[in-house]
Each structure stands twice: as C-alpha cells, then as structure tokens.
Write a protein that holds these residues in place. Structure first.
Motif, PDB file in Angstrom:
ATOM      1  N   HIS A 125      28.511 -76.357  10.323  1.00 14.87           N
ATOM      2  CA  HIS A 125      28.129 -75.508  11.629  1.00 14.87           C
ATOM      3  C   HIS A 125      26.634 -75.335  11.776  1.00 14.87           C
ATOM      4  O   HIS A 125      26.258 -74.989  12.939  1.00 14.87           O
ATOM      5  CB  HIS A 125      29.100 -74.412  11.597  1.00 14.87           C
ATOM      6  N   VAL A 181      36.797 -71.622  18.732  1.00 15.43           N
ATOM      7  CA  VAL A 181      36.177 -72.923  19.062  1.00 15.43           C
ATOM      8  C   VAL A 181      34.793 -72.831  18.654  1.00 15.43           C
ATOM      9  O   VAL A 181      33.857 -72.190  18.982  1.00 15.43           O
ATOM     10  CB  VAL A 181      36.384 -73.202  20.448  1.00 15.43           C
ATOM     11  N   CYS A 182      34.121 -73.821  18.039  1.00 14.44           N
ATOM     12  CA  CYS A 182      32.907 -73.755  17.401  1.00 14.44           C
ATOM     13  C   CYS A 182      32.231 -75.129  17.842  1.00 14.44           C
ATOM     14  O   CYS A 182      32.782 -76.383  17.760  1.00 14.44           O
ATOM     15  CB  CYS A 182      32.740 -73.593  15.753  1.00 14.44           C
ATOM     16  N   ALA A 183      31.204 -75.085  18.556  1.00 13.89           N
ATOM     17  CA  ALA A 183      30.289 -76.180  19.217  1.00 13.89           C
ATOM     18  C   ALA A 183      29.219 -76.635  18.235  1.00 13.89           C
ATOM     19  O   ALA A 183      28.322 -75.831  18.399  1.00 13.89           O
ATOM     20  CB  ALA A 183      29.839 -76.157  20.432  1.00 13.89           C
ATOM     21  N   THR A 185      27.355 -83.271  20.524  1.00  8.65           N
ATOM     22  CA  THR A 185      28.158 -81.947  20.342  1.00  8.65           C
ATOM     23  C   THR A 185      29.289 -82.130  19.774  1.00  8.65           C
ATOM     24  O   THR A 185      30.156 -83.005  20.520  1.00  8.65           O
ATOM     25  CB  THR A 185      28.065 -80.831  21.519  1.00  8.65           C
ATOM     26  N   GLU A 186      29.902 -81.708  18.713  1.00 11.03           N
ATOM     27  CA  GLU A 186      31.252 -81.707  18.243  1.00 11.03           C
ATOM     28  C   GLU A 186      31.929 -80.618  18.052  1.00 11.03           C
ATOM     29  O   GLU A 186      31.185 -79.401  18.368  1.00 11.03           O
ATOM     30  CB  GLU A 186      31.259 -82.373  16.744  1.00 11.03           C
ATOM     31  N   PHE A 187      33.478 -80.504  17.985  1.00 14.47           N
ATOM     32  CA  PHE A 187      33.932 -79.300  18.047  1.00 14.47           C
ATOM     33  C   PHE A 187      34.912 -79.000  16.748  1.00 14.47           C
ATOM     34  O   PHE A 187      35.650 -80.022  16.358  1.00 14.47           O
ATOM     35  CB  PHE A 187      34.751 -79.285  19.236  1.00 14.47           C
ATOM     36  N   THR A 204      38.421 -80.385  12.626  1.00 15.09           N
ATOM     37  CA  THR A 204      37.513 -80.869  13.561  1.00 15.09           C
ATOM     38  C   THR A 204      38.084 -81.904  14.446  1.00 15.09           C
ATOM     39  O   THR A 204      38.608 -82.596  14.242  1.00 15.09           O
ATOM     40  CB  THR A 204      36.444 -81.768  12.699  1.00 15.09           C
ATOM     41  N   TYR A 208      34.987 -77.018  27.040  1.00 14.82           N
ATOM     42  CA  TYR A 208      36.034 -77.769  26.434  1.00 14.82           C
ATOM     43  C   TYR A 208      37.292 -77.073  26.328  1.00 14.82           C
ATOM     44  O   TYR A 208      37.461 -76.091  26.470  1.00 14.82           O
ATOM     45  CB  TYR A 208      35.613 -77.349  24.836  1.00 14.82           C
ATOM     46  N   ASP A 246      41.977 -80.943  24.410  1.00 12.84           N
ATOM     47  CA  ASP A 246      40.657 -81.410  23.472  1.00 12.84           C
ATOM     48  C   ASP A 246      40.066 -82.305  24.164  1.00 12.84           C
ATOM     49  O   ASP A 246      39.864 -83.542  24.042  1.00 12.84           O
ATOM     50  CB  ASP A 246      41.541 -82.065  22.336  1.00 12.84           C
ATOM     51  N   SER A 300      36.236 -82.518  26.435  1.00 13.97           N
ATOM     52  CA  SER A 300      35.023 -81.773  26.831  1.00 13.97           C
ATOM     53  C   SER A 300      34.140 -82.351  27.875  1.00 13.97           C
ATOM     54  O   SER A 300      34.458 -83.625  28.358  1.00 13.97           O
ATOM     55  CB  SER A 300      34.019 -81.625  25.753  1.00 13.97           C
TER      56      SER A 300
END
Length: 355
Positions: free
Chosen positions: A139, A163-165, A175-177, A189, A225, A230, A232
């Motif tokens: 992260h 939820v972590c971006a 950016t991934e999540f 992920t 998001y 799922d 974005s």
C-alpha cells in the motif's frame, strides 16, 4: 383499542422504565456510560449486546472529530463535551502508536506508525480492537483508504470493509484497489486498474463512502470505486474547483468555501465526464450559497471546510474551529486544538458498536 391498551401500559410504568425501553438507545455512548449508574435495570440493559446493536443503528449523527498532527497521538474534539467522549482519546489502549486513517459509524481505522504499519479497527468507547492481517499488496507509506461500516438490523456482528487505493507497481500514473472484508477476514486485490491517476501525488488520503461507492479527491476531479461492481471511474470536474467531499441527505456533497460564502453541491451525474464540454449535462446540482461572514469573521484567507456530514459543516477559520448547522443556521465554536492537529481530521460517531 390498541392505542388505549398501549396508553394504559405506559401509565402503569415508571418514567425511568419508559425512558429505558423507548429512549435510551437514541443517546450517544458517553451519556449511556454515565446512565449505567441510575439503577441496576439500566446498567443491565445498556450492557447487553442487543442494546449495543440497537444503539449503533439509532445513533448515526456526527458528534465529534478525531484529529492528529504528524508524530503525535490522536485527540477528540466533541461537538458537545457533555454528550460525546471516550475514555482514552489518544488510543493508548492499542498495542502501538498509530495514525488515524478513517472512521465509520463508531469504528476507527488506524495504522501503526512504524514497523510493519499494521492496520487496526477499534471502537474507542469500548476500547475493543482487531488487528488486521497484513495485505498482500504494497500500500505504500500513506495510501488513500476508507473504512465502510453500515450497521444492519439483521447482523449483530459488525461487518465492515476497507477500500485502499494505492499506486500500481506495474503501471505509471495508475491506481489499483485492495479490499478487506471482515466477513472473510482477508484482503483481496481487485483486478480493476484506473489509469491517469497517481495516489501518491494527487489523491486525498481520506475518502468518502456514499450509496455503495467510494470517492477520493484526485487532482481537479474525483476517483470513484463501486464496491459491489468492482469498477472505478475518474470523474473530471468541468464545473469548478473541487470542494471538500461529504454526505448530505445520504448523497455525496461537495462543499466549497470562497471568502465567506459556502457553496454546497450534490452529485447528480457521475457519468458527466463522458459528455462533451458544451453539454448541458451537469455533474453537480448546486444546492445554494450560504453567506457566513457573521459566523467566520474577517480573516477569510485562512478558512477551509474540514468536514461535511449529515446537516453539519465544520470549518477551520484561522485558529478557530466552527460547526454550522445547515438546518437551524446555528453556529458553535468548538474547542481549539493544539497547533498542527488539524493536519488529519476524521468525523466521529459516539457508538457502542461491538467488535
């Protein structure tokens, strides 16, 4: 007939029993902890899991702010100190020093300041907490992250998601999540990747959850998001400078303070970034402008909106901290935090929710 029977039943009850059965669960946690000393019946009722569950469903209004400056422990600024409070606002009951990251309906998400930077979810009233497993994805040092907890009538156990971006390791400006589910007890992920965004440089580290969608401020627009789908989307704001994100009447709101004028707008079309520049389709529905000159004073150069929630706006005006009720038009000056403590601010609900 039914009304008559109910009236007779209420007349036969003592006032304290009526309050116990019909009003207690609408009170914030600090008041309930004090009221446990009223009598044995109240103490027993307030301490039951069923009552804790009902209270978390009934009390949803913001009652304070957790704030923190870098390298210092957190502190709580209650809107009404007689009603809202926690035993240890510094969160010293956690096994290590933490940074507050997000909050949702009585729960706080924190992250350790050093070491493996472990995540913790806690209730500062009960001082109960859970240490989360280490994410499989990296992260980074200060990713954008949101805690999502919606009390459910059917679920006694608090189920929440995070939820972590974070910055993609495989693509520049992408950016991934990463999503944590308390039900599964693990991180996952997502395969979703949003390009043309860089959380390490342009994204607000705190986001907002509204109607199934998480929103982060990203440069001059917003990154959304959708948790269930799922998916974005980068929302370009063609209609003005981005304001502070919040929730008003259950909808995503942008609050922008220019001088002493507060402008509130509700999101009405998250697909407006696909329209042409001359399209009449709008992303935001302007809810009006509020003149706050008498509330804020003359120092308009150092004023900003910190929090928007329910019908309340919290504004930093120089060294002052002011709450303004959008319905009653009543303002209240809050206790002034030490210098630097408004670097990170999260809204707080004083709840007995059980972890």
């Amino acid at each position: 007939m039914i009304r008559g029977k109910r009236a007779n039943k209420l007349r036969s009850m003592d006032l304290k029993d009526i309050i116990r059965e019909n009003a207690l669960h609408f009170l914030p946690a600090k008041s309930l902890l004090k009221f446990q000393s009223v009598c044995r019946e109240w103490r027993l009722q307030i301490s039951t899991p069923f009552f804790e569950h009902n209270q978390s469903l009934s009390v949803r209004a913001l009652q304070g702010l957790f704030c923190q400056r870098p390298g210092a422990p957190p502190m709580l600024i209650p809107f009404d100190p007689s009603c809202c409070g926690v035993p240890d606002p510094s969160l010293g009951f956690l096994p290590e020093a933490v940074d507050i990251r997000s909050s949702s309906n009585g729960l706080l998400l924190c992250q350790a300041c050093s070491g493996d930077r472990d995540y913790y979810v806690c209730n500062p009233v009960t001082q109960k907490f859970k240490k989360l497993p280490k994410p499989s994805a990296d992260h980074g040092n200060d990713a954008a992250i949101v805690l999502i907890f919606e009390p459910s009538l059917l679920n006694f156990e608090a189920e929440y998601k995070i939820v972590c971006a974070f910055q993609s390791a495989d693509f520049n400006d992408a950016t991934e999540f990463d999503i944590y589910s308390s039900r599964d007890g693990s991180w996952k992920t997502s395969g979703e990747i949003c390009f043309a965004t860089s959380p390490s440089t342009s994204m607000a580290k705190q986001g907002i959850y509204a109607n199934g969608v998480v929103y982060f401020t990203a440069g001059s627009g917003f990154l959304s998001y959708d948790v269930a789908k799922d998916r974005s989307q980068l929302l370009k704001n063609y209609y003005g400078v981005c304001g502070t994100l919040g929730i008003v009447n259950g909808k995503l709101c942008s609050a922008l303070l220019r001088g002493s004028t507060l402008t509130l707008s509700l999101l009405v079309n998250i697909h407006s970034n696909t329209m042409q520049m001359n399209s009449h389709s709008r992303m935001w529905d302007n809810q009006g402008r509020i003149a706050l000159g008498a509330v804020l004073g003359s120092d308009v150069q150092s004023q900003s909106v910190l929090v928007v929630g329910d019908d309340l706006v919290v504004i930093q005006a120089g060294e002052r901290l002011i709450s303004y009720d959008l319905n009653t038009k009543v303002s209240r000056e809050l206790s002034k935090p030490p210098k630097g403590y408004l670097t990170r601010v999260v809204p707080y609900v004083n709840s007995l929710v059980s972890l």
